[in-house]
Design a protein around this motif. Structure first.
Motif, PDB file in Angstrom:
ATOM      1  N   VAL A 107       0.790  -1.012  -0.070  1.00 44.09           N
ATOM      2  CA  VAL A 107       0.094  -0.065  -0.020  1.00 44.09           C
ATOM      3  C   VAL A 107       0.913   1.151   0.081  1.00 44.09           C
ATOM      4  O   VAL A 107       0.467   2.118  -0.653  1.00 44.09           O
ATOM      5  CB  VAL A 107      -1.161   0.084   1.123  1.00 44.09           C
ATOM      6  N   ALA A 108       1.957   1.332   0.979  1.00 50.13           N
ATOM      7  CA  ALA A 108       2.786   2.562   0.948  1.00 50.13           C
ATOM      8  C   ALA A 108       3.323   2.606  -0.471  1.00 50.13           C
ATOM      9  O   ALA A 108       3.636   3.814  -0.937  1.00 50.13           O
ATOM     10  CB  ALA A 108       3.840   2.112   2.176  1.00 50.13           C
ATOM     11  N   SER A 109       3.967   1.526  -0.901  1.00 48.20           N
ATOM     12  CA  SER A 109       4.538   1.623  -2.441  1.00 48.20           C
ATOM     13  C   SER A 109       3.598   2.113  -3.386  1.00 48.20           C
ATOM     14  O   SER A 109       4.033   2.907  -4.203  1.00 48.20           O
ATOM     15  CB  SER A 109       4.953   0.194  -2.992  1.00 48.20           C
ATOM     16  N   LEU A 110       2.324   1.763  -3.298  1.00 46.59           N
ATOM     17  CA  LEU A 110       1.205   2.171  -4.354  1.00 46.59           C
ATOM     18  C   LEU A 110       0.879   3.770  -3.944  1.00 46.59           C
ATOM     19  O   LEU A 110       1.090   4.361  -5.116  1.00 46.59           O
ATOM     20  CB  LEU A 110       0.020   1.427  -4.129  1.00 46.59           C
ATOM     21  N   VAL A 111       0.847   4.153  -2.721  1.00 44.81           N
ATOM     22  CA  VAL A 111       0.568   5.617  -2.482  1.00 44.81           C
ATOM     23  C   VAL A 111       1.419   6.164  -3.079  1.00 44.81           C
ATOM     24  O   VAL A 111       1.439   7.422  -3.568  1.00 44.81           O
ATOM     25  CB  VAL A 111       0.211   5.722  -1.164  1.00 44.81           C
ATOM     26  N   LEU A 112       2.883   5.889  -2.818  1.00 49.20           N
ATOM     27  CA  LEU A 112       4.057   6.692  -3.034  1.00 49.20           C
ATOM     28  C   LEU A 112       4.274   6.877  -4.504  1.00 49.20           C
ATOM     29  O   LEU A 112       4.748   7.962  -5.090  1.00 49.20           O
ATOM     30  CB  LEU A 112       5.422   6.307  -2.490  1.00 49.20           C
ATOM     31  N   ALA A 113       4.209   5.747  -5.406  1.00 53.61           N
ATOM     32  CA  ALA A 113       4.478   5.596  -6.864  1.00 53.61           C
ATOM     33  C   ALA A 113       3.361   6.595  -7.361  1.00 53.61           C
ATOM     34  O   ALA A 113       3.587   7.385  -8.540  1.00 53.61           O
ATOM     35  CB  ALA A 113       4.207   4.037  -7.154  1.00 53.61           C
ATOM     36  N   ALA A 114       1.966   6.511  -6.863  1.00 50.67           N
ATOM     37  CA  ALA A 114       0.859   7.178  -7.612  1.00 50.67           C
ATOM     38  C   ALA A 114       1.001   8.729  -7.375  1.00 50.67           C
ATOM     39  O   ALA A 114       0.501   9.374  -8.139  1.00 50.67           O
ATOM     40  CB  ALA A 114      -0.524   6.634  -6.955  1.00 50.67           C
ATOM     41  N   ALA A 115       1.665   9.096  -6.119  1.00 49.91           N
ATOM     42  CA  ALA A 115       1.920  10.222  -5.800  1.00 49.91           C
ATOM     43  C   ALA A 115       2.897  11.014  -6.640  1.00 49.91           C
ATOM     44  O   ALA A 115       3.166  12.542  -6.485  1.00 49.91           O
ATOM     45  CB  ALA A 115       1.951  10.652  -4.213  1.00 49.91           C
ATOM     46  N   ARG A 116       3.767  10.224  -6.937  1.00 51.86           N
ATOM     47  CA  ARG A 116       4.745  10.761  -7.850  1.00 51.86           C
ATOM     48  C   ARG A 116       4.719  11.572  -9.132  1.00 51.86           C
ATOM     49  O   ARG A 116       4.113  11.595  -9.746  1.00 51.86           O
ATOM     50  CB  ARG A 116       5.904   9.505  -8.085  1.00 51.86           C
TER      51      ARG A 116
END
Length: 116
Positions: A107-116
């Motif tokens: 989830v953290a990877s997803l949130v950070l990748a999407a916010a990039r």
């Protein structure tokens, strides 16, 4: 924010690659946990491939293929929701923190990748 994305994603890659290796090696802990939650041993290689593919996709995302990285993170989130569901269905709660931790990383990877 980029540094957090890289650090969290590298940890997620390492964790999933490590678990995929343990699955492919048919580690005793993997076999015991699978039996406990009622997962057929014949599924272990396919699940290992999914974890490995997720790790590879996250790596590709780090290397610039953003869409692939996001898709891999989504796949890992869904995978570990399924793992938690398997634990709940089998009423195996003593080690549910493991798939929960992997889910949190995904989830953290997803949130950070999407916010990039």
């Amino acid at each position: 924010m980029f540094i957090a994305y890289v650090v969290v994603t590298v940890i997620t890659i390492a964790a999933n690659a490590g678990m995929a290796i343990a699955d492919f090696a048919r580690a005793k802990s993997v076999l015991a946990n699978s039996a406990e939650v009622g997962l057929p041993q014949s599924w272990i290689p396919a699940l290992a491939m999914l974890k490995a593919a997720g790790a590879a996709g996250l790596l590709l995302g780090l290397l610039g293929a953003r869409f692939i990285g996001v898709a891999a993170a989504v796949g890992l989130v869904l995978f570990f929701i399924g793992a938690i569901a398997a634990h709940v269905r089998a009423r195996v709660f003593h080690n549910i923190a493991f798939p929960g931790g992997y889910l949190a990383l995904a989830v953290a990877s997803l949130v950070l990748a999407a916010a990039r």
